[in-house]
Write a protein that holds these residues in place. Structure first.
Motif, PDB file in Angstrom:
ATOM      1  N   LEU A   5       0.863  -1.187   0.000  1.00  0.00           N
ATOM      2  CA  LEU A   5       0.000   0.000   0.000  1.00  0.00           C
ATOM      3  C   LEU A   5       0.892   1.228   0.000  1.00  0.00           C
ATOM      4  CD1 LEU A   5      -2.602  -1.065   2.706  1.00  0.00           C
ATOM      5  CD2 LEU A   5      -2.805  -1.252   0.234  1.00  0.00           C
ATOM      6  N   PHE A   6       0.377   2.344  -0.510  1.00  0.00           N
ATOM      7  CA  PHE A   6       1.142   3.586  -0.463  1.00  0.00           C
ATOM      8  C   PHE A   6       1.032   4.131   0.963  1.00  0.00           C
ATOM      9  CE2 PHE A   6      -0.797   3.459  -4.812  1.00  0.00           C
ATOM     10  CZ  PHE A   6       0.343   3.014  -5.455  1.00  0.00           C
ATOM     11  N   PRO A   7       2.129   4.136   1.707  1.00  0.00           N
ATOM     12  CA  PRO A   7       2.021   4.507   3.130  1.00  0.00           C
ATOM     13  C   PRO A   7       1.609   5.955   3.339  1.00  0.00           C
ATOM     14  CG  PRO A   7       4.310   4.088   2.521  1.00  0.00           C
ATOM     15  CD  PRO A   7       3.488   3.715   1.348  1.00  0.00           C
ATOM     16  N   TRP A   8       1.826   6.815   2.317  1.00  0.00           N
ATOM     17  CA  TRP A   8       1.504   8.246   2.488  1.00  0.00           C
ATOM     18  C   TRP A   8       0.094   8.562   2.029  1.00  0.00           C
ATOM     19  CZ3 TRP A   8       5.920   6.345   0.206  1.00  0.00           C
ATOM     20  CH2 TRP A   8       5.788   6.002  -1.138  1.00  0.00           C
ATOM     21  N   LYS A   9      -0.645   7.554   1.617  1.00  0.00           N
ATOM     22  CA  LYS A   9      -2.045   7.782   1.244  1.00  0.00           C
ATOM     23  C   LYS A   9      -2.935   7.126   2.280  1.00  0.00           C
ATOM     24  CE  LYS A   9      -1.417   7.993  -3.778  1.00  0.00           C
ATOM     25  NZ  LYS A   9      -1.810   9.382  -3.998  1.00  0.00           N
TER      26      LYS A   9
ATOM     27  N   PHE B 182      -6.945   5.186  -5.890  1.00  0.00           N
ATOM     28  CA  PHE B 182      -5.834   5.477  -6.805  1.00  0.00           C
ATOM     29  C   PHE B 182      -6.088   4.923  -8.214  1.00  0.00           C
ATOM     30  CE2 PHE B 182      -1.601   4.579  -8.615  1.00  0.00           C
ATOM     31  CZ  PHE B 182      -1.061   5.848  -8.545  1.00  0.00           C
TER      32      PHE B 182
ATOM     33  N   ARG C 295      -7.809   6.421   7.755  1.00  0.00           N
ATOM     34  CA  ARG C 295      -6.572   6.037   8.452  1.00  0.00           C
ATOM     35  C   ARG C 295      -5.430   5.839   7.452  1.00  0.00           C
ATOM     36  NH1 ARG C 295      -8.370   3.363  13.455  1.00  0.00           N
ATOM     37  NH2 ARG C 295      -6.419   2.227  13.549  1.00  0.00           N
ATOM     38  N   TYR C 296      -4.214   5.922   7.991  1.00  0.00           N
ATOM     39  CA  TYR C 296      -3.052   5.601   7.174  1.00  0.00           C
ATOM     40  C   TYR C 296      -2.712   4.122   7.365  1.00  0.00           C
ATOM     41  CZ  TYR C 296      -2.258  10.476   6.102  1.00  0.00           C
ATOM     42  OH  TYR C 296      -2.397  11.745   5.627  1.00  0.00           O
TER      43      TYR C 296
ATOM     44  N   ALA D  46      -0.142   2.521   8.089  1.00  0.00           N
ATOM     45  CA  ALA D  46       0.717   2.168   9.227  1.00  0.00           C
ATOM     46  C   ALA D  46      -0.088   1.875  10.491  1.00  0.00           C
ATOM     47  CB  ALA D  46       1.715   3.299   9.501  1.00  0.00           C
ATOM     48  N   THR D  47      -1.330   2.362  10.550  1.00  0.00           N
ATOM     49  CA  THR D  47      -2.120   2.174  11.764  1.00  0.00           C
ATOM     50  C   THR D  47      -2.978   0.908  11.693  1.00  0.00           C
ATOM     51  OG1 THR D  47      -4.022   3.415  10.946  1.00  0.00           O
ATOM     52  CG2 THR D  47      -2.284   4.681  12.014  1.00  0.00           C
TER      53      THR D  47
ATOM     54  N   ARG E  99      -8.180  -2.356  -3.236  1.00  0.00           N
ATOM     55  CA  ARG E  99      -7.501  -1.509  -4.214  1.00  0.00           C
ATOM     56  C   ARG E  99      -7.397  -2.209  -5.574  1.00  0.00           C
ATOM     57  NH1 ARG E  99      -1.312   0.340  -3.355  1.00  0.00           N
ATOM     58  NH2 ARG E  99      -1.013  -1.869  -3.756  1.00  0.00           N
TER      59      ARG E  99
ATOM     60  N   LEU F  53       6.144  -0.791  -4.738  1.00  0.00           N
ATOM     61  CA  LEU F  53       5.107   0.245  -4.838  1.00  0.00           C
ATOM     62  C   LEU F  53       4.997   0.761  -6.269  1.00  0.00           C
ATOM     63  CD1 LEU F  53       5.581   2.354  -1.578  1.00  0.00           C
ATOM     64  CD2 LEU F  53       4.013   0.482  -2.033  1.00  0.00           C
TER      65      LEU F  53
ATOM     66  N   LEU G  73      -1.999  -0.558 -11.431  1.00  0.00           N
ATOM     67  CA  LEU G  73      -3.242   0.196 -11.269  1.00  0.00           C
ATOM     68  C   LEU G  73      -3.403   1.233 -12.381  1.00  0.00           C
ATOM     69  CD1 LEU G  73      -3.075   0.618  -7.414  1.00  0.00           C
ATOM     70  CD2 LEU G  73      -4.803  -0.658  -8.652  1.00  0.00           C
TER      71      LEU G  73
ATOM     72  N   TRP H 168       1.878  10.612   7.896  1.00  0.00           N
ATOM     73  CA  TRP H 168       1.598   9.208   7.587  1.00  0.00           C
ATOM     74  C   TRP H 168       2.605   8.249   8.223  1.00  0.00           C
ATOM     75  CZ3 TRP H 168       5.715   7.257   4.847  1.00  0.00           C
ATOM     76  CH2 TRP H 168       6.489   8.172   4.140  1.00  0.00           C
TER      77      TRP H 168
ATOM     78  N   VAL I 179       2.592   5.865  13.649  1.00  0.00           N
ATOM     79  CA  VAL I 179       1.880   4.593  13.710  1.00  0.00           C
ATOM     80  C   VAL I 179       0.538   4.754  14.411  1.00  0.00           C
ATOM     81  CG1 VAL I 179       1.932   2.245  14.609  1.00  0.00           C
ATOM     82  CG2 VAL I 179       3.945   3.206  13.518  1.00  0.00           C
TER      83      VAL I 179
ATOM     84  N   HIS J 280      -2.336   7.572  16.140  1.00  0.00           N
ATOM     85  CA  HIS J 280      -2.707   8.985  16.233  1.00  0.00           C
ATOM     86  C   HIS J 280      -2.866   9.410  17.674  1.00  0.00           C
ATOM     87  CE1 HIS J 280      -3.013   9.368  12.030  1.00  0.00           C
ATOM     88  NE2 HIS J 280      -3.929   8.452  11.911  1.00  0.00           N
TER      89      HIS J 280
END
Lengths: 294, 304
Positions: free
Chosen positions: A119-123, A131, A162-163, A165-166, A179, B201, B208, B299, B302, B304
């Motif tokens: 997954l794109f961690p910044w999205k 996407f 959520r991102y 990473a969580t 996705r 990635l 995609l 991001w 981990v 919030h």
């Protein structure tokens, strides 16, 4: 945690799909009913770096809507074969086609789910799923409505903002599946997607995958080295041998669907498993001896 | 509210309300009281966690040094260092309070900040562009890398004569020297960040339907961002470094020029003020870069 999300998933499965189907008919430019992919793998060979043969002369036809597992010991070239279908690896010989159109490179008609979720961690979760539709030219609103529909189907609606990473490993993988499906591909390619998950999560994921597959009626190629997983999921288990990677058996799994988890105790399941184990065992032994010689 | 009042309230409610409501209310009050005491305890805890002893020692160390410096300067001690030429902290403080009410001092600071902003912005734009190109293309990297390796080790001061000869105005030569200082850390960190791109990635994006340009925007740049931002923070520090070298040549304004001129004008107290101002501005601007870049890296958190 999974019970909760699973419960959340069940009631939402039908509603959002109807919604998108309607949306599509009104807007009229997106195929929501899936074009089932008909895959032809014709005499594929892949040779890496001159002499290492990863895949040798593989031929396989996969009917639209079929669920096929590629089963084999690690390093047997099953991922390489799947990457040929994905368009990431160009075969040294032979050709792959989807609905009689030759595969030239990666494309939106084939959704990919990777072992490391990727997954794109910044999205955010929602933007990850949106996407594909965005790349396909959907507007922001359209893409996020598709994303929300699919996240609802995999039971992750509440996690949209959520991102990655969580999230837990299983949740990340469900986002990965959502996705891959967001472009409504003809084919879903899954490369040991549940390999990194613990046993409990893995079983839950297998069941939800079958639900999703049932819903989409999509062609699936699923790479695994887990015999139980292959038989539980597949219509056909294609067994591969190692060095060189060859297709050595194509076993039809004669088990009715939907398959409950208890099916692994079913006689036919056990019989199929015995056959696969025998083949894999021979192959592993042979591969072991080969390595011993080298 | 005092305890007595609470008790009175309670008695009143006992008289007028049915029994179960009273117990519910008591329970609510109790939980509220619990919450309050919990809050207090938490506040106390965070106060206690604040490392008072550490900060007391640090502050003490600085004060001790100031006192020693004051004594040495006031008595004009000459032992290795000639303290007769070093103005005492109290004199410097008095001078500073005078400067703070003059517009001249601020003018020097604004001019320096302007130069930093121009040079740093240019360095960011070109640094990131060149860094991404070098990170993604072997050919570009092989063409540009030798230049970087030759030019980078040259200190800013060494550039002064050449910069004066190369550029039409003093202002542009100062900005050029400052720019060079910021440019290299930004380029190198960008290359490093781009190098670390997760190829899985890129594959995911390709499957995609992402074009090369979309992959750059959605995969490569965000992936390199933590490294790029670290480069910006370092670049900002080096920019101040180089600016000071550059301002020695300027006959007009700038905090570096202010410091250097003070030496020529035998205004020794201003030298100290100039030095401290430079240090403060450098620290503040680096902190600002890090603070501003934090939301872009949310991001990575981990939980919030």
């Amino acid at each position: 945690m999974f019970q909760v999300t699973n419960q959340a998933r069940k009631p939402t499965t039908t509603a959002p799909v109807l919604e998108t189907a309607e949306m599509a008919t009104t807007k009229g430019h997106r195929h929501v009913h899936v074009d089932k992919g008909h895959i032809h793998i014709d005499n594929i060979s892949v040779v890496f770096g001159g002499n290492a043969i990863a895949v040798e002369d593989a031929t396989l036809e996969i009917k639209p809507g079929e669920f096929v597992c590629l089963l084999g010991p690690s390093g047997c070239g099953k991922s390489t074969l799947m990457n040929c279908v994905a368009g990431f690896v160009k075969p040294s010989q032979g050709e792959v086609s989807i609905d009689r159109v030759a595969v030239k490179g990666p494309g939106q008609d084939r959704g990919m789910v990777f072992q490391q979720h990727s997954l794109f961690p910044w999205k955010t979760v929602e933007h990850n799923v949106a996407f594909g539709p965005r790349m396909a030219g959907c507007s922001r609103e359209e893409a996020s409505s598709i994303a929300r529909t699919l996240l609802g189907m995999v039971g992750l609606g509440p996690y949209a903002k959520r991102y990655p990473a969580t999230l837990s490993g299983g949740m990340k993988q469900r986002v990965g599946i959502a996705r891959a499906l967001a472009n409504y591909p003809k084919v879903l390619l899954m490369d040991e997607p549940f390999g990194a998950l613990d046993a409990q999560t893995r079983h839950m994921m297998q069941e939800s995958l079958l639900d999703i597959w049932d819903e989409f009626g999509i062609t699936v190629i699923f790479v695994t080295h887990d015999i139980d997983e292959a038989i539980f999921l597949a219509d056909r288990v294609v067994v591969m041998s190692a060095s060189p990677g060859r297709l050595i058996a194509d076993i039809r799994v004669e088990l009715a669907r939907p398959r409950p988890p208890e099916i692994i105790a079913d006689e036919r399941f056990v019989e199929t498993k015995r056959r696969c184990m025998e083949l894999i065992r021979q192959e592993s032994l042979r591969a072991f001896e080969l390595k011993g010689e080298v | 509210m005092g305890e007595e009042e609470v008790a009175m309230d309670k008695q009143e409610t006992v008289k007028t309300m049915p029994a179960e409501e009273v117990t519910a209310m008591e329970a609510r009050q109790k939980s509220l009281a619990d919450l309050c005491s919990m809050r207090c305890a938490l506040a106390l805890q965070s106060l206690r966690k604040w490392p008072w002893d550490v900060y007391a020692i640090r502050l003490g160390a600085v004060i001790a040094a100031l006192v020693v410096w004051q004594l040495l300067s006031a008595n004009g001690v000459k032992f290795i260092i000639d303290f007769r030429n070093v103005p005492a902290p109290l004199d410097v403080g008095a001078q500073l309070s005078g400067l703070l009410s003059s517009s001249d001092y601020y003018k020097h600071i604004t001019v320096s900040i302007q130069r930093i902003l121009i040079a740093f912005s240019l360095a960011t734009i070109f640094g990131v562009i060149v860094g991404v190109l070098m990170g993604r293309s072997r050919l570009v990297r092989n063409i540009i890398m030798p230049y970087i390796e030759i030019v980078r080790p040259i200190p800013a001061v060494a550039w002064i004569p050449m910069a004066i000869l190369m550029f039409p105005t003093e202002e542009s030569s100062i900005i050029f020297i400052t720019y060079l200082g910021a440019f290299f850390p930004i380029v190198l960190n960008t290359i490093h960040g781009v190098d670390q791109t997760d190829e899985s990635l890129v594959r995911a994006a390709r499957s995609l339907g992402a074009s090369n340009r979309a992959i750059l925007w959605h995969v490569i740049l965000p992936g390199a961002l933590p490294s790029i931002l670290a480069g910006l923070a370092i670049g900002m520090g080096v920019a101040w470094f180089s600016l000071l070298a550059g301002e020695i040549i300027s006959g007009q304004y700038g905090i570096g020029y202010f410091t250097w001129r003070s030496y020529a004008l035998v205004e020794y107290r201003n030298i100290i003020i100039g030095m401290l101002t430079i240090g403060l501005l450098g620290t503040l601007s680096t902190w600002l870069v890090m603070r501003l870049s934090r939301p872009a890296l949310r991001w990575q958190e981990v939980s919030h």
